[in-house]
Design a protein around this motif. Structure first.
Motif, PDB file in Angstrom:
ATOM      1  N   THR A   1     -17.139 -23.395  35.050  1.00 34.99           N
ATOM      2  CA  THR A   1     -17.343 -21.972  34.797  1.00 34.99           C
ATOM      3  C   THR A   1     -16.091 -21.494  34.078  1.00 34.99           C
ATOM      4  N   PRO A   2     -16.159 -20.358  33.416  1.00 39.06           N
ATOM      5  CA  PRO A   2     -14.938 -19.842  32.789  1.00 39.06           C
ATOM      6  C   PRO A   2     -13.784 -19.714  33.795  1.00 39.06           C
ATOM      7  N   ARG A   3     -14.071 -19.271  35.009  1.00 39.83           N
ATOM      8  CA  ARG A   3     -13.008 -19.127  36.011  1.00 39.83           C
ATOM      9  C   ARG A   3     -12.361 -20.480  36.321  1.00 39.83           C
ATOM     10  N   LYS A   4     -13.144 -21.534  36.384  1.00 42.39           N
ATOM     11  CA  LYS A   4     -12.581 -22.860  36.699  1.00 42.39           C
ATOM     12  C   LYS A   4     -11.753 -23.429  35.552  1.00 42.39           C
ATOM     13  N   LEU A   5     -11.949 -22.910  34.341  1.00 41.26           N
ATOM     14  CA  LEU A   5     -11.161 -23.378  33.198  1.00 41.26           C
ATOM     15  C   LEU A   5      -9.878 -22.561  33.007  1.00 41.26           C
ATOM     16  N   LEU A   6      -9.757 -21.449  33.720  1.00 43.36           N
ATOM     17  CA  LEU A   6      -8.564 -20.610  33.576  1.00 43.36           C
ATOM     18  C   LEU A   6      -7.317 -21.319  34.098  1.00 43.36           C
TER      19      LEU A   6
ATOM     20  N   GLU B   1      -8.513 -11.230  40.371  1.00 45.87           N
ATOM     21  CA  GLU B   1      -9.504 -10.325  40.953  1.00 45.87           C
ATOM     22  C   GLU B   1     -10.904 -10.775  40.555  1.00 45.87           C
ATOM     23  N   ASP B   2     -11.868 -10.541  41.433  1.00 47.08           N
ATOM     24  CA  ASP B   2     -13.245 -10.980  41.187  1.00 47.08           C
ATOM     25  C   ASP B   2     -14.046 -10.004  40.325  1.00 47.08           C
ATOM     26  N   LYS B   3     -13.387  -9.028  39.748  1.00 38.37           N
ATOM     27  CA  LYS B   3     -14.124  -8.002  38.995  1.00 38.37           C
ATOM     28  C   LYS B   3     -14.521  -8.422  37.588  1.00 38.37           C
ATOM     29  N   TRP B   4     -14.030  -9.554  37.102  1.00 43.79           N
ATOM     30  CA  TRP B   4     -14.257  -9.974  35.719  1.00 43.79           C
ATOM     31  C   TRP B   4     -15.514 -10.824  35.600  1.00 43.79           C
ATOM     32  N   SER B   5     -16.339 -10.519  34.616  1.00 43.14           N
ATOM     33  CA  SER B   5     -17.526 -11.342  34.336  1.00 43.14           C
ATOM     34  C   SER B   5     -17.103 -12.602  33.585  1.00 43.14           C
ATOM     35  N   ASP B   6     -18.015 -13.559  33.498  1.00 44.96           N
ATOM     36  CA  ASP B   6     -17.735 -14.774  32.730  1.00 44.96           C
ATOM     37  C   ASP B   6     -17.417 -14.429  31.276  1.00 44.96           C
ATOM     38  N   ASP B   7     -18.180 -13.504  30.691  1.00 47.76           N
ATOM     39  CA  ASP B   7     -17.924 -13.106  29.300  1.00 47.76           C
ATOM     40  C   ASP B   7     -16.533 -12.506  29.144  1.00 47.76           C
ATOM     41  N   GLU B   8     -16.127 -11.704  30.094  1.00 51.12           N
ATOM     42  CA  GLU B   8     -14.785 -11.104  30.024  1.00 51.12           C
ATOM     43  C   GLU B   8     -13.694 -12.169  30.163  1.00 51.12           C
ATOM     44  N   LEU B   9     -13.920 -13.150  31.039  1.00 52.47           N
ATOM     45  CA  LEU B   9     -12.934 -14.228  31.196  1.00 52.47           C
ATOM     46  C   LEU B   9     -12.817 -15.047  29.908  1.00 52.47           C
TER      47      LEU B   9
END
Length: 136
Positions: free
Chosen positions: A53-58, A72-80
């Motif tokens: 997922t985008p979060r796992k690639l950050l 924070e959990d407020k970011w969508s995949d598109d935003e990440l």
């Protein structure tokens, strides 16, 4: 076989992964993604192909991750993805693409899963750690 590495030459894990690819007999296409970031479409394609997922690639370490509030959990995949495109240092590395798949090669020996010739003897990483590719 075509091998591509999204590489940061300042990263020891990325350098070790590149050296393992070369030790296996492959000369990869090297994309220094900090100089030449992937397009939005390519980044999304790489994330999906790697099963991430985008979060796992950050990447968090030595990046603006905390400053930008990305924990924070407020970011969508598109935003990440937008953050990674705006700050390519946030893209964790190295990503390696072969005909066998895409992997985030952390640790570097993960690359052995997708190389055409993953068994080439003992490989010594920059820090002295030994990886017996014949036992992998």
């Amino acid at each position: 076989m075509t091998v591509t590495i999204y590489h940061n030459p300042d990263c020891g894990t990325s350098r070790n992964t590149l050296a393992m690819i070369r030790a296996s007999g492959e000369e990869p296409e090297i994309i220094e993604y900090l100089k030449t970031p992937p397009t939005r479409e390519k980044l999304i394609e790489l994330i999906a192909a790697a099963g991430l997922t985008p979060r796992k690639l950050l990447r968090q370490k030595d990046t603006p991750y905390d400053t930008l509030g990305l924990g924070e959990d407020k970011w969508s995949d598109d935003e990440l993805v937008d953050f990674m495109l705006g700050h390519p240092i946030l893209i964790n590395r190295p990503l390696v693409v072969t005909d066998k798949g895409v992997r985030l090669c952390r640790p570097s020996e993960v690359v052995l899963e997708i190389l055409p010739n993953p068994r080439f003897g003992v490989f010594v990483k920059e820090d002295g750690e030994r990886v017996d590719t014949d036992a992998a």
